[in-house]
Design a protein around this motif. Sequence first.
Motif, mmCIF file in Angstrom:
data_model
loop_
_atom_site.group_PDB
_atom_site.id
_atom_site.type_symbol
_atom_site.label_atom_id
_atom_site.label_comp_id
_atom_site.label_asym_id
_atom_site.label_seq_id
_atom_site.Cartn_x
_atom_site.Cartn_y
_atom_site.Cartn_z
ATOM 1 N N SER A 1 1.010 -1.184 -0.056
ATOM 2 C CA SER A 1 0.150 0.133 0.100
ATOM 3 C C SER A 1 0.932 1.341 0.153
ATOM 4 C CB SER A 1 -0.861 -0.010 1.113
ATOM 5 O OG SER A 1 -2.039 -0.884 1.069
ATOM 6 N N GLY A 2 1.809 1.277 -0.687
ATOM 7 C CA GLY A 2 2.855 2.451 -0.982
ATOM 8 C C GLY A 2 3.788 2.734 0.523
ATOM 9 N N LEU A 3 3.882 1.731 1.081
ATOM 10 C CA LEU A 3 4.464 1.761 2.466
ATOM 11 C C LEU A 3 5.633 0.853 2.610
ATOM 12 C CD1 LEU A 3 1.929 2.341 5.087
ATOM 13 C CD2 LEU A 3 2.857 4.232 3.988
ATOM 14 N N TYR A 4 6.709 1.057 2.987
ATOM 15 C CA TYR A 4 7.783 0.037 3.558
ATOM 16 C C TYR A 4 7.169 -1.028 4.491
ATOM 17 C CZ TYR A 4 11.640 2.332 1.027
ATOM 18 O OH TYR A 4 12.761 2.711 -0.001
ATOM 19 N N CYS A 5 7.324 -2.140 4.186
ATOM 20 C CA CYS A 5 7.084 -3.159 5.404
ATOM 21 C C CYS A 5 7.760 -4.174 5.281
ATOM 22 C CB CYS A 5 5.602 -3.592 4.662
ATOM 23 S SG CYS A 5 4.884 -4.853 6.018
ATOM 24 N N ALA B 1 1.521 -5.107 11.817
ATOM 25 C CA ALA B 1 2.397 -4.415 10.841
ATOM 26 C C ALA B 1 2.421 -3.240 11.169
ATOM 27 C CB ALA B 1 2.263 -4.776 9.465
ATOM 28 N N GLY B 2 1.341 -2.401 11.754
ATOM 29 C CA GLY B 2 1.305 -0.829 12.053
ATOM 30 C C GLY B 2 1.082 -0.149 10.918
ATOM 31 N N LEU B 3 0.669 -0.442 9.716
ATOM 32 C CA LEU B 3 0.254 0.226 8.630
ATOM 33 C C LEU B 3 -0.738 1.388 8.826
ATOM 34 C CD1 LEU B 3 0.050 -2.256 5.927
ATOM 35 C CD2 LEU B 3 2.258 -1.328 6.885
ATOM 36 N N LEU B 4 -1.536 1.047 9.535
ATOM 37 C CA LEU B 4 -2.636 2.336 9.833
ATOM 38 C C LEU B 4 -2.006 3.525 10.671
ATOM 39 C CD1 LEU B 4 -5.939 0.231 11.189
ATOM 40 C CD2 LEU B 4 -5.157 1.100 8.724
ATOM 41 N N GLY B 5 -1.186 3.141 11.659
ATOM 42 C CA GLY B 5 -0.543 4.089 12.406
ATOM 43 C C GLY B 5 0.502 4.855 11.520
ATOM 44 N N ILE B 6 1.221 4.082 10.679
ATOM 45 C CA ILE B 6 2.255 4.830 9.709
ATOM 46 C C ILE B 6 1.321 5.800 8.777
ATOM 47 C CG2 ILE B 6 3.975 4.225 8.044
ATOM 48 C CD1 ILE B 6 4.630 1.616 9.537
ATOM 49 N N VAL B 7 0.198 5.406 8.460
ATOM 50 C CA VAL B 7 -0.543 6.339 7.544
ATOM 51 C C VAL B 7 -0.718 7.618 8.191
ATOM 52 C CG1 VAL B 7 -2.463 6.664 6.173
ATOM 53 C CG2 VAL B 7 -1.440 4.385 5.912
ATOM 54 N N GLY C 1 0.579 11.414 7.956
ATOM 55 C CA GLY C 1 -0.432 12.587 7.710
ATOM 56 C C GLY C 1 -0.201 13.510 8.884
ATOM 57 N N ASP C 2 1.010 13.612 9.293
ATOM 58 C CA ASP C 2 1.417 14.781 10.108
ATOM 59 C C ASP C 2 0.805 14.754 11.615
ATOM 60 O OD1 ASP C 2 3.097 16.743 10.599
ATOM 61 O OD2 ASP C 2 1.947 18.165 9.872
ATOM 62 N N ALA C 3 0.441 13.602 12.144
ATOM 63 C CA ALA C 3 -0.277 13.266 13.470
ATOM 64 C C ALA C 3 0.914 13.943 14.312
ATOM 65 C CB ALA C 3 -0.633 12.111 13.884
ATOM 66 N N GLU C 4 0.395 14.464 15.582
ATOM 67 C CA GLU C 4 1.063 14.894 16.721
ATOM 68 C C GLU C 4 1.925 13.681 17.325
ATOM 69 O OE1 GLU C 4 0.636 17.285 20.835
ATOM 70 O OE2 GLU C 4 -0.679 17.870 19.109
ATOM 71 N N GLN C 5 1.119 12.745 17.567
ATOM 72 C CA GLN C 5 1.709 11.725 18.404
ATOM 73 C C GLN C 5 0.860 10.154 17.535
ATOM 74 O OE1 GLN C 5 1.836 11.449 22.737
ATOM 75 N NE2 GLN C 5 1.097 13.547 22.564
ATOM 76 N N VAL C 6 1.538 9.295 17.478
ATOM 77 C CA VAL C 6 1.147 7.955 17.138
ATOM 78 C C VAL C 6 1.693 6.743 17.731
ATOM 79 C CG1 VAL C 6 0.834 6.333 15.107
ATOM 80 C CG2 VAL C 6 0.987 8.755 14.791
ATOM 81 N N HIS C 7 0.686 6.113 18.580
ATOM 82 C CA HIS C 7 1.074 5.175 19.546
ATOM 83 C C HIS C 7 0.621 3.815 18.849
ATOM 84 C CE1 HIS C 7 1.214 7.656 23.168
ATOM 85 N NE2 HIS C 7 1.823 8.064 22.425
ATOM 86 N N PHE C 8 1.472 2.814 18.962
ATOM 87 C CA PHE C 8 1.220 1.400 18.450
ATOM 88 C C PHE C 8 1.053 0.374 19.446
ATOM 89 C CE2 PHE C 8 3.727 3.700 15.192
ATOM 90 C CZ PHE C 8 3.081 3.527 14.199
ATOM 91 N N GLN C 9 -0.038 -0.368 19.352
ATOM 92 C CA GLN C 9 -0.223 -1.409 20.422
ATOM 93 C C GLN C 9 -0.524 -2.756 19.727
ATOM 94 O OE1 GLN C 9 -3.464 -3.092 20.901
ATOM 95 N NE2 GLN C 9 -2.479 -4.519 22.475
ATOM 96 N N ASP C 10 0.312 -3.874 20.231
ATOM 97 C CA ASP C 10 0.088 -5.330 19.823
ATOM 98 C C ASP C 10 -0.137 -6.169 20.794
ATOM 99 O OD1 ASP C 10 -0.514 -6.853 16.931
ATOM 100 O OD2 ASP C 10 0.612 -8.124 18.161
ATOM 101 N N TYR C 11 -0.734 -7.321 20.895
ATOM 102 C CA TYR C 11 -0.717 -8.280 22.016
ATOM 103 C C TYR C 11 0.625 -8.739 22.081
ATOM 104 C CZ TYR C 11 -2.399 -12.056 25.041
ATOM 105 O OH TYR C 11 -2.697 -13.058 25.884
ATOM 106 N N ASN C 12 1.361 -9.018 21.282
ATOM 107 C CA ASN C 12 2.699 -9.751 21.263
ATOM 108 C C ASN C 12 3.817 -8.807 21.067
ATOM 109 O OD1 ASN C 12 0.795 -12.179 19.982
ATOM 110 N ND2 ASN C 12 2.061 -12.919 21.375
ATOM 111 N N SER C 13 4.820 -8.986 22.019
ATOM 112 C CA SER C 13 5.961 -8.222 21.881
ATOM 113 C C SER C 13 6.805 -8.485 20.931
ATOM 114 C CB SER C 13 6.984 -8.489 23.397
ATOM 115 O OG SER C 13 7.374 -9.959 23.440
ATOM 116 N N THR C 14 6.807 -9.890 20.208
ATOM 117 C CA THR C 14 7.611 -10.240 19.090
ATOM 118 C C THR C 14 6.961 -9.401 17.774
ATOM 119 O OG1 THR C 14 7.993 -12.714 19.949
ATOM 120 C CG2 THR C 14 8.302 -12.199 17.654
#
Length: 348
Positions: free
Chosen positions: A91-95, A166-172, A176-189
């Motif tokens: 989707s146009g993002l590095y992954c 993968a965090g694609l939503l937060g990266i978008v 989009g010049d968000a002030e802060q973006v936090h990412f959460q997933d169940y697994n630390s891996t």
Amino acid sequence: MAFRFNFLIDEAGTDDQTDLQFCNPEHEWGSTEKSRQTAKAGASSSPSLGHDKYGDKMPLEKKISFKAAKEHQVPGDLNKVLENKVLETVSGLYCINISAVEMTCVDGADAEGIVSKSISSHSDLIPGFYEGGLKIWECTYDLIDYFSEAEIQFTNKTVLDLGCGAGLLGIVALRGDAEQVHFQDYNSTVIDEITLPNAVANCVGEGRRKGSGDAKKTCEPPSKRPKNAKCSPSALSKCRFLSGGWPEVCQLLLSSNRPFSKYDVILTSETVYNPDYYSALHDTLAELLDKNGRVYLASKAHYFGVGGGIYLFEKFIEERKVFRSSIVKTIDQGLQRCIMEMAFKDSS
């Protein structure tokens, strides 16, 4: 083809990214109308109800054990984060190429052992142990498309990518010049091997393919360093990366000595597949969303073999009487999928 990165990001290649579904292949939707009727029929038989502080009724769910919350720090050496990683564009993002990560972790190299357990179990979902974060699920792309169609603005907003994978939503949102973006997933891996490296890759070697059409699965290698990159390494200072169960992460954020503002926008995709988790998800959204904030939630109409779906969750939140919600987009190709917008009932 895919290129292996050692120390510096120079170029990225492509590889296929397969979308999987929580779906028994023996089941198929005969028509759009049938899908609605079947999904809503499932929603009409909601779980047994009890009570809690957010409303008069709540499901008497199975006792769920959640992982302790942990915050993951961005290393000082960003190049090391991407050392020996294989990148593609999605989707146009590095992954990070997830198959390559699985190969490196197949013998239990990840501390949680989720890769080997997932492979041995022939499952992309092991409730309470591995919650699917090593796959990019179909509704993630639906939500990314919706951001563009609806012209959702992230400028100066605080954003949470809940159940980020993968965090694609937060990266978008970050782009989009968000002030802060936090990412959460169940697994630390997932955070260590996928999410955080993806955020770094998109800040250090921004990967938008100009003039692209459908870039959901593969696209051409982008230029080495696009002139008009929308992210830079400094954008990582806007990010926080958290793993663990939703109640535990919520408690970590709210009780930390670190300044915390509730989120203007919470993004979440394919997190309503299991009705046993609805109470934890609902209460986390209620605790972390700003009083005038919005939740954008993408989901399939029904998840075979797991029991959840958008209409069942819609009924659940109606019974809680905390949020108002609306289905803002329905996708009828294949398994019916929807995007829901949520806000507090008393919000402006």
